[in-house]
Structures are given as structure tokens and as C-alpha cells.
Design an enzyme around this catalytic site. Structure first.
Site: not given
Length: 354
Positions: A59-60, A205, A246, A257
Site C-alpha cells: 500500500g503506497a 489482497q 500508487d 494495482k
């Protein structure tokens, strides 16, 4: 003393995935969820870098926060001789851990600026730890602000369903979430009917993390295979697709993603709104367009196997990009803590982000 951001009285921040202890950092190993909740204790920047690379943390925003704490650990455990060289090397190693998420480089640039202003190791230890904690706390505050902006933009009066992709909740941030922060806010306001969560291959995820996180917090969620998204939209059950990012480029293209681009195309066809929710640290105004962003490709074993169980012929060639680019023309709104860019383009992006 353990440090985690404090939630507001009205909002629970969700399951924390990052815990700072001053001399060490704990990361919830997200590779093992939902079957096992295992924390990894890290005392140096090299361990943080490896954890980012191995997707212990993902996760960014969470990557950026973890990297900031990694720099703080580098200062705390520097030898004292050429302490500046040790910290510089740690920053280089952390920067090399993942190539796409701009939050990583944003956080490291912030830490590097503080580092260059320090005149002694003792000063560096204190100031870098303080800056890392500030980055963590500011991310949580930004998540709350983004959720409020999104709710105002949506303007809903009756409950509706949303579809989301990957994991963008408390596990992927400093707490609360970006896209899932909006979901939490809708739930708090009793405006959420259901969340359809794409399982999100190849790391699953959505199945392992999003479904687990929402179920744990009592938020209604329905897990679906990625390929079912079109059928769900065709049933008219979903009003918005809400995803994270991201990296967001100067023209409003969104790198997220793998599979996000497909959802945007499907949403446009089915007249479903498409919203991207991410902190302003994800916006890269120095990058003109999504085509210019380096897209990370990972080992094909992630497609051929799941936890050692073969799913495909051992030698088959695999295309395994982690991210794709969603053109701005397919996006209805980009939401950050600074506000909303409606129908994003370079003019709208420059108006909000300069």
C-alpha cells in the site's frame, strides 16, 4: 513506548499494521493474513527495505511511512564514525525497494531534507524519529479529510453499493484508509449497502486483506472474482467504483494495482462512477503522463503458484506487472486531502497541485 496515531472520538482507524517503538519498528506481515496475524520486529533500515520489497508491508502510503521509520532506525543504529554515510546508504537502499509508488520517494525526500539539516548524530536521531511520526500522523489526518471530501462530492441520500479493488484500508495506510476510508465514512453515515471486493490476483489482497479488514470491522462486504466485476455492474447494484493509487501523474492518469484499468473501462460502459482516492503525496506533478511511469514486474512464480501450490505448468511464460495505467479520461474524480479534481486533466491538476 509504542506510538500509533490516535483516532478521533467518532472514527475507529481500523486494524493498524505499523507500530513504532522508538528503537524498533513492528510490521504486521500481510503475506500471512488472514490465516495468521504475525508481527515482524525490525531494528534497522535494511530490514525495512527488505520488508517493503517482499510485500510484508504494502500500500503506497504504508510503504512511505515504513520507509520514513527505516531512516529513523538508520540514524538510531548508526555507528557514530561516519554516521552521515550510513544514513545516506540506508536512504538509497530504501529508495531501491519498490520502483512505482511515489509515496516512498516523497517520504524519503522529506526525511533526507531533515537529515541534511542535522549537525550531530544525536540531533539526527531525535529529528528523524519526530519527522517519521509526523508523516504517520499526517497520513491518518489526510485519510479523514479525503473521506469527508468524497462524501460531499458523492452527495448520497440513500444507501448504495460500491466496488473496490486491492486493499486501500487501514492496513495499507497510517490508519482508516484511502478508498476504504471513503467506504468507512459511508458506513458511518449509514449510506453503504454493500462493498463488492475484487479478490485482486495475483496476491489476492482483496480476498485476504480487504474482506478480512471489513468483516473484522463489521462493514458489509461481498467478495468476488475479478472477472465478475462486469456482471456485478450490469446488475445495476453498484453506483461507484472506488480505488486507491500508487502514483497520479500531472495529466490525471492513475497508476494503480493491475486490474484497475479494466474496472475503469467497465465502469464507463455501465455508467458507473469511477473515483480515485489517494493522498497528495501520491501526486507526481513532475511526471507528465502515466506512460512515463516505470511499471514494476515481479517473478512469474506469483502467477504460477499460490503458497507453493502449482496452478500452471512450471515452465510457462508469465506476464506479471504489478500495476497498470488508467487514463484520466476514464476517471470521474480524483480525491485527495486537498480537495477533488472532477474529470481530471492537466488544467484541473495544476489548479489543485500547482
Amino acid at each position: 513506548m509504542t506510538t500509533t496515531p490516535k483516532p478521533s472520538q467518532e472514527r475507529a482507524i481500523g486494524t493498524v499494521a505499523i507500530r513504532w517503538h522508538g528503537s524498533s519498528l513492528e510490521l504486521l506481515d500481510q503475506r500471512l493474513l488472514p490465516g495468521e496475524e504475525h508481527w515482524i520486529t525490525l531494528e534497522g533500515a535494511a530490514g525495512v527495505s527488505q520488508s517493503i520489497r517482499d510485500m510484508v508491508v504494502r500500500g503506497a502510503p504504508a510503504i512511505g511511512i515504513s520507509a520514513a521509520y527505516g531512516v529513523a532506525l538508520a540514524a538510531r543504529h548508526a555507528g557514530g564514525g561516519d554516521w552521515k554515510a550510513e544514513i545516506k546508504q540506508a536512504i538509497r537502499e530504501l529508495a531501491a525497494s519498490r520502483p512505482t509508488a511515489v509515496n516512498l520517494f516523497w517520504a524519503l525526500q522529506r526525511m533526507e531534507k531533515i537529515f541534511h539539516a542535522c549537525h550531530s548524530l544525536d540531533e539526527a536521531v531525535k529529528r528523524l524519529a519526530s519527522e517519521a511520526r509526523a508523516i504517520h500522523e499526517e497520513d491518518l489526518a489526510a485519510n479523514f479529510a479525503m473521506a469527508d471530501h468524497a462524501l460531499e462530492f458523492i452527495g448520497a441520500e440513500a444507501p448504495f453499493s460500491v466496488l473496490t479493488h486491492c486493499n486501500t484500508g487501514a492496513l495499507a495506510t497510517g490508519g482508516y484508509g484511502t478508498a476504504l476510508g471513503v467506504v468507512r465514512r459511508l458506513h458511518e453515515e449509514k449510506l453503504l449497502a454493500d462493498v463488492y471486493a475484487d479478490e485482486t490476483r495475483p496476491w489476492l489482497q482483496g480476498g485476504r486483506l480487504t474482506a478480512w479488514e471489513l468483516s473484522r470491522d463489521g462493514i458489509p462486504v461481498t467478495l468476488n472474482a475479478d472477472g465478475a466485476a462486469a456482471a456485478i455492474m450490469a446488475r445495476k447494484d453498484v453506483r461507484w467504483v472506488i480505488v486507491g493509487a500508487d502514483r497520479i501523474t500531472a495529466n490525471g492518469d492513475v497508476v494503480n494495482k493491475i486490474g484497475t484499468y479494466s474496472l475503469a473501462v467497465l465502469a464507463r460502459h455501465h455508467k458507473v462512477g469511477f473515483m480515485v482516492v489517494a493522498p497528495s503525496s501520491t501526486v507526481d506533478m513532475a511526471m507528465a503522463a502515466g506512460a512515463d511511469v516505470p511499471i514494476e514486474e515481479r517473478d512469474g512464480i506469483e502467477i504460477r503458484e499460490i503458497r507453493g501450490i502449482g496452478l500452471a505448468p512450471e515452465g510457462v511464460k508469465v506476464f506479471n506487472p504489478v500495476f497498470d495505467v488508467t487514463p484520466a479520461s476514464l476517471i470521474d474524480a480524483i480525491v485527495t486531502e486537498k480537495g477533488v479534481v472532477h474529470n481530471p486533466n492537466i488544467t484541473g491538476m495544476q489548479a489543485l497541485f500547482g
